[in-house]
Design a protein around this motif. Structure first.
Motif, short mmCIF file in Angstrom:
data_model
loop_
_atom_site.label_atom_id
_atom_site.label_comp_id
_atom_site.label_asym_id
_atom_site.label_seq_id
_atom_site.Cartn_x
_atom_site.Cartn_y
_atom_site.Cartn_z
N LYS A 59 32.70 -62.54 35.76
CA LYS A 59 34.10 -62.23 35.46
C LYS A 59 35.01 -63.18 36.23
CE LYS A 59 32.51 -58.65 33.29
NZ LYS A 59 31.08 -58.83 33.51
N THR A 60 35.97 -63.74 35.53
CA THR A 60 36.98 -64.60 36.14
C THR A 60 38.21 -63.74 36.44
OG1 THR A 60 37.98 -65.11 34.01
CG2 THR A 60 36.19 -66.57 34.77
N SER A 61 39.15 -64.30 37.18
CA SER A 61 40.39 -63.56 37.42
C SER A 61 41.12 -63.29 36.11
CB SER A 61 41.29 -64.30 38.41
OG SER A 61 41.62 -65.57 37.92
N ALA A 62 41.00 -64.21 35.15
CA ALA A 62 41.63 -64.00 33.84
C ALA A 62 40.97 -62.83 33.10
CB ALA A 62 41.54 -65.27 33.00
N ALA A 63 39.64 -62.72 33.19
CA ALA A 63 38.94 -61.61 32.54
C ALA A 63 39.32 -60.29 33.19
CB ALA A 63 37.43 -61.82 32.61
N VAL A 64 39.46 -60.29 34.51
CA VAL A 64 39.86 -59.08 35.22
C VAL A 64 41.27 -58.67 34.83
CG1 VAL A 64 40.42 -58.18 37.53
CG2 VAL A 64 38.28 -59.42 37.16
N LYS A 65 42.17 -59.64 34.79
CA LYS A 65 43.56 -59.35 34.40
C LYS A 65 43.60 -58.80 32.98
CE LYS A 65 48.15 -61.31 33.85
NZ LYS A 65 48.99 -62.50 33.97
N ASN A 66 42.83 -59.40 32.09
CA ASN A 66 42.79 -58.95 30.71
C ASN A 66 42.25 -57.52 30.60
OD1 ASN A 66 43.10 -59.34 27.84
ND2 ASN A 66 40.87 -59.39 27.77
N LYS A 67 41.23 -57.21 31.37
CA LYS A 67 40.66 -55.85 31.35
C LYS A 67 41.69 -54.86 31.86
CE LYS A 67 37.02 -53.30 30.56
NZ LYS A 67 36.50 -53.22 29.20
N TRP A 68 42.43 -55.24 32.89
CA TRP A 68 43.44 -54.36 33.45
C TRP A 68 44.62 -54.19 32.48
CZ3 TRP A 68 44.55 -50.54 36.38
CH2 TRP A 68 45.86 -50.27 36.75
N THR A 69 45.21 -55.28 32.03
CA THR A 69 46.42 -55.18 31.23
C THR A 69 46.15 -54.80 29.78
OG1 THR A 69 46.41 -57.55 30.73
CG2 THR A 69 47.68 -56.84 32.65
N GLY A 70 45.06 -55.31 29.22
CA GLY A 70 44.79 -55.10 27.80
C GLY A 70 43.96 -53.88 27.47
N TYR A 71 43.42 -53.23 28.48
CA TYR A 71 42.58 -52.07 28.20
C TYR A 71 42.92 -50.89 29.12
CZ TYR A 71 38.48 -49.19 27.31
OH TYR A 71 37.65 -48.15 26.98
N ILE A 72 42.72 -51.04 30.42
CA ILE A 72 42.92 -49.91 31.34
C ILE A 72 44.39 -49.49 31.38
CG2 ILE A 72 42.71 -49.15 33.73
CD1 ILE A 72 40.31 -51.20 33.91
N ARG A 73 45.28 -50.43 31.63
CA ARG A 73 46.70 -50.10 31.69
C ARG A 73 47.21 -49.63 30.33
NH1 ARG A 73 51.03 -54.56 33.37
NH2 ARG A 73 50.65 -55.07 31.21
N LYS A 74 46.69 -50.21 29.27
CA LYS A 74 47.09 -49.80 27.92
C LYS A 74 46.70 -48.35 27.65
CE LYS A 74 47.45 -50.88 23.15
NZ LYS A 74 48.24 -49.71 22.96
N ILE A 75 45.51 -47.96 28.04
CA ILE A 75 45.10 -46.56 27.87
C ILE A 75 46.06 -45.65 28.63
CG2 ILE A 75 43.35 -44.84 28.47
CD1 ILE A 75 41.22 -46.97 27.82
N PHE A 76 46.35 -46.00 29.88
CA PHE A 76 47.26 -45.19 30.68
C PHE A 76 48.62 -45.05 30.00
CE2 PHE A 76 50.63 -44.83 33.85
CZ PHE A 76 50.28 -43.62 34.43
N ARG A 77 49.16 -46.15 29.54
CA ARG A 77 50.48 -46.11 28.89
C ARG A 77 50.43 -45.30 27.58
NH1 ARG A 77 52.82 -52.11 30.31
NH2 ARG A 77 53.42 -51.54 32.43
#
Length: 140
Positions: A59-77
């Motif tokens: 995992k790169t920092s870009a992959a981590v950011k994508n997982k956070w913003t595009g999946y985890i944070r999206k579910i929360f929102r």
């Protein structure tokens, strides 16, 4: 010039996702008001979860950011938005949307047409909700 080979897509195992959420929770003071982190935090998170790699490229920092913003944070929102949608929308972290009955079924189906990640929480909770709720203050 031949076309570039596609970059292999990150494959996330449950342990990596859990470790990522826990890491970001532990570093929640570094999050901005909207729940985003600086690249240095994403980079540190990628290093933190590296030993858990089971499949795919590291995992790169870009992959981590994508997982956070595009999946985890999206579910929360989506959960936050679902709670605010209108009467008939319910959420608790034991039974999720806890859809029972015709009216709540209709509210849930209408909402999930545009929020596909919510389907998985029709009758079950999201284990990360309590942590993510503290990372993203006021549902930012």
């Amino acid at each position: 010039m031949p076309p570039k080979a596609p970059t292999p897509k990150a494959q996330w195992c449950d342990e990596e996702v859990k470790a990522l959420v826990k890491f970001l929770y532990d570093h929640r003071t570094e999050a901005g008001d909207n729940g985003n982190f600086k690249s240095s935090t994403y980079h540190a998170a990628a290093e933190h979860i590296a030993p858990l790699l089971k499949d795919g490229p590291p995992k790169t920092s870009a992959a981590v950011k994508n997982k956070w913003t595009g999946y985890i944070r999206k579910i929360f929102r989506d959960i936050e938005q679902y709670q605010a949608v209108r009467s008939g929308a319910h959420w608790d972290n034991e039974r999720g949307a806890n859809v029972h009955g015709k009216d709540s079924e209709q509210v849930f189906e209408d909402f999930t047409k545009d929020h596909l990640l919510m389907w998985q929480f029709k009758t079950s909770s999201w284990e990360f909700y309590p942590l993510v709720e503290q990372i993203i203050p006021n549902g930012a």
